[in-house]
Design an enzyme around this catalytic site. Structure first.
Site, short mmCIF file in Angstrom:
data_model
loop_
_atom_site.label_atom_id
_atom_site.label_comp_id
_atom_site.label_asym_id
_atom_site.label_seq_id
_atom_site.Cartn_x
_atom_site.Cartn_y
_atom_site.Cartn_z
N LYS A 222 0.84 -1.12 0.10
CA LYS A 222 -0.15 -0.15 0.04
C LYS A 222 0.90 1.35 -0.09
O LYS A 222 1.39 1.66 1.10
CB LYS A 222 -0.81 -0.01 1.29
N THR A 277 5.23 8.01 13.52
CA THR A 277 5.54 7.12 14.82
C THR A 277 3.98 6.74 15.30
O THR A 277 3.96 5.78 15.66
CB THR A 277 6.25 7.80 16.01
N GLU A 297 9.66 1.25 10.59
CA GLU A 297 10.42 2.33 10.65
C GLU A 297 9.87 3.85 10.70
O GLU A 297 9.13 4.20 9.90
CB GLU A 297 11.23 2.19 9.20
N CYS A 331 13.44 10.87 7.26
CA CYS A 331 13.44 10.42 8.79
C CYS A 331 14.60 10.48 9.60
O CYS A 331 14.97 10.52 10.45
CB CYS A 331 12.59 9.12 9.02
N GLU A 428 9.96 16.04 14.84
CA GLU A 428 10.51 15.93 13.74
C GLU A 428 9.94 17.29 12.89
O GLU A 428 8.72 17.48 12.76
CB GLU A 428 9.98 14.69 12.91
N ILE A 429 10.99 18.08 12.43
CA ILE A 429 10.60 19.35 11.68
C ILE A 429 9.95 18.75 10.22
O ILE A 429 8.99 19.23 10.03
CB ILE A 429 11.59 20.26 11.52
N SER A 488 22.88 6.32 3.98
CA SER A 488 22.10 5.16 3.68
C SER A 488 22.54 4.18 2.34
O SER A 488 22.94 4.88 1.30
CB SER A 488 20.88 5.63 3.21
P1 ADP Z 1 3.45 10.63 6.85
O1 ADP Z 1 3.24 11.55 7.93
O2 ADP Z 1 4.90 10.23 6.29
O3 ADP Z 1 2.71 10.58 5.66
P2 ADP Z 1 1.74 8.42 7.70
O4 ADP Z 1 2.22 7.66 8.93
O5 ADP Z 1 0.71 9.24 7.98
O6 ADP Z 1 3.17 9.29 7.60
O7 ADP Z 1 1.77 7.58 6.48
C1 ADP Z 1 2.55 6.69 6.23
C2 ADP Z 1 1.74 5.53 5.24
O8 ADP Z 1 0.84 4.94 6.33
C3 ADP Z 1 0.79 6.11 4.38
O9 ADP Z 1 0.91 5.18 3.15
C4 ADP Z 1 -0.58 6.06 4.78
O10 ADP Z 1 -1.52 6.18 3.78
C5 ADP Z 1 -0.36 5.08 5.61
N1 ADP Z 1 -1.42 5.22 6.77
C6 ADP Z 1 -1.78 6.22 7.46
N2 ADP Z 1 -2.84 5.85 8.23
C7 ADP Z 1 -2.93 4.52 8.22
C8 ADP Z 1 -3.88 3.28 8.91
N3 ADP Z 1 -4.73 4.02 9.73
N4 ADP Z 1 -3.91 2.20 8.51
C9 ADP Z 1 -2.62 2.03 7.70
N5 ADP Z 1 -2.21 2.84 6.91
C10 ADP Z 1 -2.14 4.09 7.31
#
Ligand code: ADP
Length: 528
Positions: A222, A277, A297, A331, A428-429, A488
């Site tokens: 996904k 996180t 991660e 990150c 985290e900024i 990396s």
């Molecule tokens: P960022 O702030 O980097 O977008 P997220 O943690 O919100 O970080 O998103 C990272 C991934 O997790 C994306 O693919 C996002 O669609 C997915 N994501 C966000 N919320 C959920 C959830 N409740 N269940 C599964 N995947 C999620």
């Protein structure tokens, strides 16, 4: 930050555009002037079959079952690039079922057979490096050169794990009883759910899918809804390389629905996630009822520690790279620049001069080193952090506001006199803002650096070998760069400690995340 007036006008003009051709919307002639030739990008992508807007389930490209779509934007211009399928529970369940079925045959291939498929995929990713790079710039915003660099980096995980597939060795253990023989086998975990973010639309996928497929697992990916096009293009190349139907699926759309389907399914045996996180913690909790293997991660709060005995040029160059790559949206980006008393003023001046030379602009424009932030929420977060720091006594040396280009461009910023009561020291900024924090002793530096729930990357700059050992041993971090800001690589283990995550990606260690260990005891072995 040299942006010509023509470019500024062009970027503003893009918002009005919309000449639709299939689902890809083209940009106006004004926009093309700034070298973002979206039409030729789209034509190239279409002719190589790389512009995909459907999900991939069981080897078939499919619309969402209710025909819903989501729009993908170019963050540099705000224009809509494509409408992609908005999938949810049903599509994800079908993807899991196809992955589960494919696991039987994929896991039974020899390592050499899987390796050949992965190698072909690597060759195709490299052959399409330019187009994939353009796609990354289009949907994520990073400068084209950096985007093409991401393709090489992302592809390297496929190459590495094509090789590593052949080295999944078990063990024969000296037995505890004379009529026994003890063996250890390593076997693939099963179906893997891989959830990835937008900041590296290709590399965050390949460093999960590479070891998963190499070890014999099958995967449902996904990607982020903000950057699904690169993931879909990579999946198309995987099909062309011979990855069989169901071994690699891609679904995107309703993140919580897709996440729930992956987490509740007993057929999914592992979740691997890169992202915030907060979401990582939710996924970890939701993986508990079915006791899945979990790799996370998550966010960092990287210190870049500059000691008095550092080489100033090395410290400036290293911190600049660690802070401003991808406009600060990684990150492992330096989040706090800790500078020792004796070098503080000199470093502040030299570092600010270097930051001043960064060029903000559309990622397709030659010379751009800083693209836009991913969306307005990201800019608002940066603004809040900067306001908070200034209100508590920090001083802006350069930058500190939205860029005159508008959209989500933010000026590369250096702030001095930052202290530990400011939000940017703690969180985290994820933007192009470098806070300078003063410290006196080595012990102070270690204490400040470790005073966080995060523990992903840290950087130290010193010319003392003894000091570097003392400090990197004391830092509670998963990765440490010594006199180096870009660390990396696919051959080394990447991952965090504390609340930055679990598990490692890349290197021989990354393979273990997709393997189960089976112990076999052969009894009655003295019989003739
Ligand atoms: P960022 O702030 O980097 O977008 P997220 O943690 O919100 O970080 O998103 C990272 C991934 O997790 C994306 O693919 C996002 O669609 C997915 N994501 C966000 N919320 C959920 C959830 N409740 N269940 C599964 N995947 C999620």
């Amino acid at each position: 930050m040299v942006i010509g007036a023509a470019a500024r006008v062009a970027i503003g003009g893009c918002r009005k555009l919309v000449s639709s051709h299939t689902s890809l919307l083209l940009v106006s002639s004004q926009c093309r002037q700034m070298s973002m030739d979206a039409q030729s990008v789209s034509e190239k992508l279409r002719s190589s079959g790389l512009l995909r807007t459907q999900g991939l389930i069981g080897g078939k490209w499919l619309d969402s079952y209710d025909n819903k779509t989501i729009k993908v934007n170019n963050p540099a211009t705000g224009e809509i690039i494509a409408d992609v399928a908005c999938m949810g529970t049903k599509e994800t369940n079908d993807a899991i079922a196809s992955s589960y079925e494919a696991f039987t045959s994929w896991s039974r291939l020899t390592a050499g057979e899987r390796s050949k498929v992965l190698r072909r995929w690597y060759d195709l990713l490299i052959a399409h490096k330019e187009e994939l790079g353009q796609l990354i710039t289009l949907e994520q915003g990073k400068p084209l050169k950096e985007a093409i660099g991401e393709v090489a980096y992302g592809a390297s995980f496929i190459e590495y794990y094509a090789e590593e597939a052949k080295r999944v060795y078990g063990d024969i253990i000296p037995p505890n009883l004379s009529d026994r023989r003890l063996l250890v086998l390593k076997q693939p975990v099963g179906v893997v759910g891989a959830i990835t973010p937008w900041n590296f639309p290709l590399a965050m996928i390949t460093r999960k899918v590479g070891p998963a497929l190499a070890s014999g697992c099958t995967v449902v990916v996904k990607p982020s809804e903000l950057t699904p096009l690169t993931a879909l293009a990579a999946a198309e190349l995987a099909l062309q390389a011979g990855v069989p139907p169901g071994a690699l699926n891609v679904v995107m759309g309703n993140a919580p629905e897709i996440g729930d389907a992956l987490l509740t399914s007993p057929q999914v045996r592992k979740i691997t996630f890169t992202g915030s996180t907060a979401v990582g913690k939710k996924l970890m909790a939701a993986a508990a009822p079915t006791v899945k293997k979990v790799s996370l991660e998550l966010g960092g709060n990287a210190p870049s520690i500059v000691f008095d005995d550092a080489d100033l040029d090395v410290a400036v160059k290293g911190t600049l790279a660690a802070k401003f790559r991808n406009s600060g949206q990684t990150c492992v980006c330096a989040n706090r620049v800790l500078v020792q008393d004796g070098i503080y003023d000199k470093f502040a001046e030299a570092f600010s001069e270097a930051v001043q030379k960064l060029e903000v602009g559309d990622g397709f424009r030659d010379g751009t080193t800083q693209g836009p932030l991913i969306n307005d929420a990201a800019v608002q977060k940066v603004e809040t952090f900067v306001q908070d720091a200034v209100s508590k006594g920090a001083k802006i040396i350069i930058g500190g506001k939205r860029h005159s280009l508008g959209m989500t461009f933010y000026e590369p910023t250096v702030i001095r006199d930052v202290s530990d009561n400011m939000i940017m020291s703690k969180e985290e900024i994820f933007g192009p803002v470098a806070p300078l924090i003063r410290f006196k002793t080595e012990e102070d530096a270690i204490r400040i650096a470790n005073d966080t729930i995060a523990g992903l990357a840290a950087y130290i700059f010193t010319n003392s070998v003894q000091r570097s050992w003392r400090v990197f041993e004391a830092l509670e971090y998963g990765l440490v760069g010594v006199n180096e800001g870009l660390i990396s690589t696919e051959v080394a283990p990447f991952g965090g400690v504390k609340q930055s995550g679990l598990g490692r990606e890349g290197s021989k260690y990354g393979m273990d995340e997709y393997l189960e260990i089976k112990y076999v005891c052969l009894g009655d072995m003295n019989r003739h």
